[in-house]
Motif scaffolding. Structure first.
Motif, PDB file in Angstrom:
ATOM      1  N   ARG A   1       0.840  -1.206   0.000  1.00 47.36           N
ATOM      2  CA  ARG A   1       0.000   0.000   0.000  1.00 47.36           C
ATOM      3  C   ARG A   1       0.870   1.249   0.000  1.00 47.36           C
ATOM      4  NH1 ARG A   1      -3.364  -2.886   3.579  1.00 47.36           N
ATOM      5  NH2 ARG A   1      -2.420  -1.865   5.382  1.00 47.36           N
ATOM      6  N   GLY A   2       1.968   1.198   0.744  1.00 49.25           N
ATOM      7  CA  GLY A   2       2.865   2.343   0.796  1.00 49.25           C
ATOM      8  C   GLY A   2       3.502   2.660  -0.539  1.00 49.25           C
ATOM      9  N   PHE A   3       3.675   1.621  -1.375  1.00 51.14           N
ATOM     10  CA  PHE A   3       4.263   1.811  -2.692  1.00 51.14           C
ATOM     11  C   PHE A   3       3.236   2.271  -3.727  1.00 51.14           C
ATOM     12  CE2 PHE A   3       7.744  -1.448  -1.572  1.00 51.14           C
ATOM     13  CZ  PHE A   3       8.578  -0.446  -1.110  1.00 51.14           C
ATOM     14  N   ARG A   4       1.976   2.402  -3.318  1.00 52.75           N
ATOM     15  CA  ARG A   4       0.920   2.810  -4.246  1.00 52.75           C
ATOM     16  C   ARG A   4       0.560   4.287  -4.103  1.00 52.75           C
ATOM     17  NH1 ARG A   4      -1.640  -1.032  -7.145  1.00 52.75           N
ATOM     18  NH2 ARG A   4      -1.219  -3.217  -6.630  1.00 52.75           N
ATOM     19  N   SER A   5       1.471   5.061  -3.574  1.00 50.38           N
ATOM     20  CA  SER A   5       1.166   6.481  -3.391  1.00 50.38           C
ATOM     21  C   SER A   5       1.139   7.227  -4.718  1.00 50.38           C
ATOM     22  CB  SER A   5       2.192   7.122  -2.455  1.00 50.38           C
ATOM     23  OG  SER A   5       3.506   6.970  -2.964  1.00 50.38           O
ATOM     24  N   GLY A   6       1.797   6.682  -5.733  1.00 50.66           N
ATOM     25  CA  GLY A   6       1.779   7.320  -7.049  1.00 50.66           C
ATOM     26  C   GLY A   6       2.704   8.525  -7.109  1.00 50.66           C
ATOM     27  N   GLY A   7       2.602   9.275  -8.207  1.00 48.83           N
ATOM     28  CA  GLY A   7       3.489  10.397  -8.438  1.00 48.83           C
ATOM     29  C   GLY A   7       3.000  11.685  -7.807  1.00 48.83           C
ATOM     30  N   PHE A   8       3.722  12.746  -8.120  1.00 49.93           N
ATOM     31  CA  PHE A   8       3.334  14.085  -7.678  1.00 49.93           C
ATOM     32  C   PHE A   8       1.933  14.426  -8.174  1.00 49.93           C
ATOM     33  CE2 PHE A   8       7.455  16.777  -7.057  1.00 49.93           C
ATOM     34  CZ  PHE A   8       7.615  16.198  -5.814  1.00 49.93           C
ATOM     35  N   ALA A   9       1.184  15.153  -7.372  1.00 48.91           N
ATOM     36  CA  ALA A   9      -0.043  15.753  -7.876  1.00 48.91           C
ATOM     37  C   ALA A   9       0.338  16.783  -8.942  1.00 48.91           C
ATOM     38  CB  ALA A   9      -0.810  16.419  -6.745  1.00 48.91           C
ATOM     39  N   VAL A  10      -0.357  16.755 -10.062  1.00 52.24           N
ATOM     40  CA  VAL A  10      -0.002  17.632 -11.180  1.00 52.24           C
ATOM     41  C   VAL A  10      -0.558  19.030 -10.924  1.00 52.24           C
ATOM     42  CG1 VAL A  10      -0.178  17.974 -13.671  1.00 52.24           C
ATOM     43  CG2 VAL A  10      -0.046  15.660 -12.735  1.00 52.24           C
ATOM     44  N   PRO A  11       0.269  20.069 -11.044  1.00 55.11           N
ATOM     45  CA  PRO A  11      -0.243  21.441 -10.899  1.00 55.11           C
ATOM     46  C   PRO A  11      -1.331  21.728 -11.929  1.00 55.11           C
ATOM     47  CG  PRO A  11       2.156  21.413 -10.871  1.00 55.11           C
ATOM     48  CD  PRO A  11       1.723  20.037 -11.269  1.00 55.11           C
ATOM     49  N   LYS A  12      -2.191  22.681 -11.623  1.00 50.75           N
ATOM     50  CA  LYS A  12      -3.350  22.947 -12.477  1.00 50.75           C
ATOM     51  C   LYS A  12      -2.963  23.392 -13.877  1.00 50.75           C
ATOM     52  CE  LYS A  12      -6.561  23.995  -8.699  1.00 50.75           C
ATOM     53  NZ  LYS A  12      -7.450  25.025  -8.075  1.00 50.75           N
ATOM     54  N   ASP A  13      -1.787  24.004 -14.019  1.00 50.70           N
ATOM     55  CA  ASP A  13      -1.387  24.492 -15.336  1.00 50.70           C
ATOM     56  C   ASP A  13      -0.537  23.502 -16.124  1.00 50.70           C
ATOM     57  OD1 ASP A  13       0.659  24.790 -13.487  1.00 50.70           O
ATOM     58  OD2 ASP A  13       1.535  26.520 -14.523  1.00 50.70           O
ATOM     59  N   LEU A  14      -0.430  22.262 -15.604  1.00 57.58           N
ATOM     60  CA  LEU A  14       0.290  21.201 -16.308  1.00 57.58           C
ATOM     61  C   LEU A  14      -0.583  19.963 -16.391  1.00 57.58           C
ATOM     62  CD1 LEU A  14       3.832  21.447 -14.629  1.00 57.58           C
ATOM     63  CD2 LEU A  14       3.169  22.315 -16.885  1.00 57.58           C
ATOM     64  N   THR A  15      -0.086  18.959 -17.099  1.00 58.64           N
ATOM     65  CA  THR A  15      -0.788  17.673 -17.195  1.00 58.64           C
ATOM     66  C   THR A  15       0.196  16.558 -16.858  1.00 58.64           C
ATOM     67  OG1 THR A  15      -0.215  17.298 -19.526  1.00 58.64           O
ATOM     68  CG2 THR A  15      -2.214  18.593 -19.077  1.00 58.64           C
ATOM     69  N   ARG A  16      -0.349  15.367 -16.621  1.00 58.24           N
ATOM     70  CA  ARG A  16       0.529  14.221 -16.403  1.00 58.24           C
ATOM     71  C   ARG A  16       1.391  13.981 -17.638  1.00 58.24           C
ATOM     72  NH1 ARG A  16       2.419  12.459 -12.004  1.00 58.24           N
ATOM     73  NH2 ARG A  16       0.339  12.479 -11.094  1.00 58.24           N
ATOM     74  N   ALA A  17       0.847  14.258 -18.825  1.00 54.05           N
ATOM     75  CA  ALA A  17       1.638  14.102 -20.051  1.00 54.05           C
ATOM     76  C   ALA A  17       2.837  15.041 -20.055  1.00 54.05           C
ATOM     77  CB  ALA A  17       0.762  14.355 -21.273  1.00 54.05           C
ATOM     78  N   ASP A  18       2.690  16.239 -19.483  1.00 56.99           N
ATOM     79  CA  ASP A  18       3.819  17.167 -19.376  1.00 56.99           C
ATOM     80  C   ASP A  18       4.914  16.564 -18.494  1.00 56.99           C
ATOM     81  OD1 ASP A  18       2.684  19.209 -20.938  1.00 56.99           O
ATOM     82  OD2 ASP A  18       1.606  20.026 -19.212  1.00 56.99           O
ATOM     83  N   TYR A  19       4.504  16.033 -17.357  1.00 57.99           N
ATOM     84  CA  TYR A  19       5.474  15.419 -16.455  1.00 57.99           C
ATOM     85  C   TYR A  19       6.174  14.245 -17.138  1.00 57.99           C
ATOM     86  CZ  TYR A  19       4.707  17.745 -11.921  1.00 57.99           C
ATOM     87  OH  TYR A  19       4.696  18.632 -10.870  1.00 57.99           O
ATOM     88  N   ARG A  20       5.395  13.458 -17.861  1.00 56.24           N
ATOM     89  CA  ARG A  20       6.000  12.294 -18.527  1.00 56.24           C
ATOM     90  C   ARG A  20       6.938  12.726 -19.646  1.00 56.24           C
ATOM     91  NH1 ARG A  20       0.317   8.810 -18.476  1.00 56.24           N
ATOM     92  NH2 ARG A  20       0.569   8.047 -16.321  1.00 56.24           N
TER      93      ARG A  20
END
Length: 230
Positions: free
Chosen positions: A91-110
């Motif tokens: 469960r601890g390893f399922r925290s996932g990535g950073f919350a994406v700021p409103k002016d970006l997308t997960r695709a930007d981070y990737r």
């Protein structure tokens, strides 16, 4: 040392006064996607590192875990271990990535993550010595090497980054880091061929530690794993 600090060389100047706080993680995620890897900032830094023999421990898995998974998703480092970990650990390893700021997308981070992999490839091609670390729990190490293959390493070069290269860094390459007569008998026997599939390094069957034979499955059980990884 880590890949984010190398990428910081190409970040906007506004980031620099606050780059030792959370911005050392947030700035590469926000700006790396637009960085020219062949521009003067990174080219000059990488060339200087190669010339002076400055080692890098990029901890790629740490930044993949920040930028790639959605919140609540499992980082790719841990996927092979699903079902074998204690439930609270998984469960601890399922925290996932950073919350994406409103002016970006997960695709930007990737996209920024892809640039970081590209930067690692640039460093390796230039001759910067790379040592494999994770900044994590340790079980991420094999995935770290898988990322090195994505960046253009050969399997042998990726293996060296976790064995003989770090031994050279700490001045212990005459004693350890490779299998040779006269060196400390530290090695593992795996089922599979890491030169064809580096993920087979997870399939350890026997550990030799200081000349003593240890059963890998017994070690897994003692550490709380319920079975072998996938």
């Amino acid at each position: 040392t880590h890949i984010n600090w190398i990428m910081m060389e190409a970040m906007p100047e506004s980031v620099l006064p606050v780059d030792n706080g959370i911005m050392r993680f947030e700035a590469p995620g926000r700006y790396a996607k637009d960085v020219d890897l062949d521009g003067p900032a990174l080219t000059n830094l990488v060339a200087m590192m190669a010339k002076k023999g400055v080692y890098s421990d990029p901890t790629m898995v740490a930044f993949e875990g920040l930028y790639v998974p959605e919140n609540g998703d499992l980082s790719p480092s841990y996927a092979p271990f699903v079902g074998t970990l204690p439930p609270a650990t998984e469960r601890g390893f399922r925290s996932g990535g950073f919350a994406v700021p409103k002016d970006l997308t997960r695709a930007d981070y990737r996209a920024s993550w892809a640039k970081m992999v590209g930067l690692l490839g640039k460093m390796h091609k230039a001759g910067v010595p790379i040592v494999a670390g994770t900044d994590g729990a340790g079980i991420e190490l094999i995935h770290e090497l898988e990322i090195y293959l994505q960046a253009g390493f050969t399997p042998a070069e990726a293996l060296a980054a976790a064995t003989i290269v770090p031994a050279r860094l700490v001045g212990q390459d005459k004693k350890t880091g490779s299998i040779a007569v006269g060196k400390v008998a530290d090695m593992v026997l795996v089922e599979g061929d890491p030169s064809a599939d580096i993920g087979s390094l997870r399939q350890t069957r026997t550990v030799v530690l200081g000349g003593k034979l240890l059963d890998a499955d017994a070690l897994r059980a003692a550490a709380g794993f319920s079975g072998r990884p996938k």
